[in-house]
Design a protein around this motif. Structure first.
Motif, PDB file in Angstrom:
ATOM      1  N   SER A  20      39.763  42.682  54.613  1.00 46.11           N
ATOM      2  CA  SER A  20      39.311  44.036  54.311  1.00 46.11           C
ATOM      3  C   SER A  20      38.948  44.167  52.846  1.00 46.11           C
ATOM      4  CB  SER A  20      40.372  45.073  54.686  1.00 46.11           C
ATOM      5  OG  SER A  20      41.472  45.011  53.805  1.00 46.11           O
ATOM      6  N   ALA A  21      39.662  43.496  51.998  1.00 44.66           N
ATOM      7  CA  ALA A  21      39.361  43.559  50.578  1.00 44.66           C
ATOM      8  C   ALA A  21      38.058  42.851  50.263  1.00 44.66           C
ATOM      9  CB  ALA A  21      40.494  42.932  49.773  1.00 44.66           C
ATOM     10  N   GLN A  22      37.651  41.928  51.120  1.00 41.74           N
ATOM     11  CA  GLN A  22      36.434  41.177  50.879  1.00 41.74           C
ATOM     12  C   GLN A  22      35.227  41.766  51.590  1.00 41.74           C
ATOM     13  OE1 GLN A  22      36.281  38.906  48.544  1.00 41.74           O
ATOM     14  NE2 GLN A  22      38.442  39.285  48.205  1.00 41.74           N
ATOM     15  N   THR A  23      35.359  42.897  52.248  1.00 38.79           N
ATOM     16  CA  THR A  23      34.263  43.510  52.976  1.00 38.79           C
ATOM     17  C   THR A  23      33.036  43.680  52.098  1.00 38.79           C
ATOM     18  OG1 THR A  23      35.795  44.677  54.408  1.00 38.79           O
ATOM     19  CG2 THR A  23      33.554  45.537  54.310  1.00 38.79           C
ATOM     20  N   ALA A 103      41.199  42.410  41.571  1.00 40.79           N
ATOM     21  CA  ALA A 103      40.273  42.586  40.448  1.00 40.79           C
ATOM     22  C   ALA A 103      39.819  41.234  39.922  1.00 40.79           C
ATOM     23  CB  ALA A 103      40.931  43.411  39.343  1.00 40.79           C
ATOM     24  N   GLU A 104      40.736  40.308  39.822  1.00 44.14           N
ATOM     25  CA  GLU A 104      40.396  38.956  39.365  1.00 44.14           C
ATOM     26  C   GLU A 104      39.407  38.299  40.328  1.00 44.14           C
ATOM     27  OE1 GLU A 104      40.612  35.631  36.792  1.00 44.14           O
ATOM     28  OE2 GLU A 104      41.426  37.630  36.509  1.00 44.14           O
ATOM     29  N   ALA A 105      39.657  38.456  41.626  1.00 46.80           N
ATOM     30  CA  ALA A 105      38.763  37.862  42.630  1.00 46.80           C
ATOM     31  C   ALA A 105      37.360  38.456  42.543  1.00 46.80           C
ATOM     32  CB  ALA A 105      39.343  38.053  44.032  1.00 46.80           C
ATOM     33  N   TYR A 106      37.277  39.770  42.397  1.00 39.64           N
ATOM     34  CA  TYR A 106      35.964  40.411  42.265  1.00 39.64           C
ATOM     35  C   TYR A 106      35.284  39.972  40.976  1.00 39.64           C
ATOM     36  CZ  TYR A 106      36.274  43.516  46.308  1.00 39.64           C
ATOM     37  OH  TYR A 106      36.317  44.026  47.576  1.00 39.64           O
TER      38      TYR A 106
END
Length: 168
Positions: A20-23, A103-106
């Motif tokens: 869901s966070a990667q949608t 936040a780091e992943a984005y």
């Protein structure tokens, strides 16, 4: 009690929340991964602002609640452990715990300019609607996936049986 279902549920939950966070990035072209060291503080800040525009603690934690509720309906044997499971998931997968890593992943996937553009979208009326409906849409997507797998499970079982009988 066999704890295997509990561990599988926790693993599925972590994958569900991660999905869901990667949608936002699902249909994006592959971008070379930036190392954490090469991400500017302003880019990290832009990513954190984006995360705050997409999610609230309440909406993010709603994803956890929805998933856990669905699992409790499916696996009655874990019902007595519901309070402990909710406490554990809140402690280790709650929004404020996961927010810095998200936040780091984005920041690794998007440039600072892209992060600011995404933030503009999520701060617009349609972006706010998207963010508000995200937990419901993720639940709907999960239900559709579960239904499709259930409908076609005999096909998988046949394939496994064929391979198993062929290797004996």
């Amino acid at each position: 009690m066999n704890l295997r279902p509990l561990f599988l549920i926790l693993l599925a939950l972590s994958l569900s929340v991660s999905a869901s966070a990667q949608t936002v990035t699902a249909s994006a072209p592959a971008v070379p991964k930036a190392s954490s060291a090469s991400i500017a503080p302003s880019q990290r800040q832009a990513a954190d602002v984006l995360i705050g525009s997409i999610y609230t603690a309440a909406s993010f934690n709603q994803l956890i609640d929805q998933f856990l509720d669905a699992q409790l309906k499916t696996h009655q044997e874990i019902k007595p452990y519901e309070p402990e499971m909710r406490a554990f998931l809140t402690k280790y997968m709650g929004f404020e715990v996961i927010r810095p890593a998200l936040a780091e992943a984005y920041a690794q996937k998007f440039t600072e300019a892209e992060l600011r553009e995404l933030t503009k979208f999520y701060q617009s009326p349609v972006g706010k609607k998207m963010a508000a409906l995200l937990p419901e849409m993720m639940q709907t997507g999960g239900e559709i996936g579960q239904r499709l797998v259930k409908e076609h499970l005999p096909e998988l079982q046949e394939a496994i049986a064929a391979k198993t009988s062929g290797t004996k």
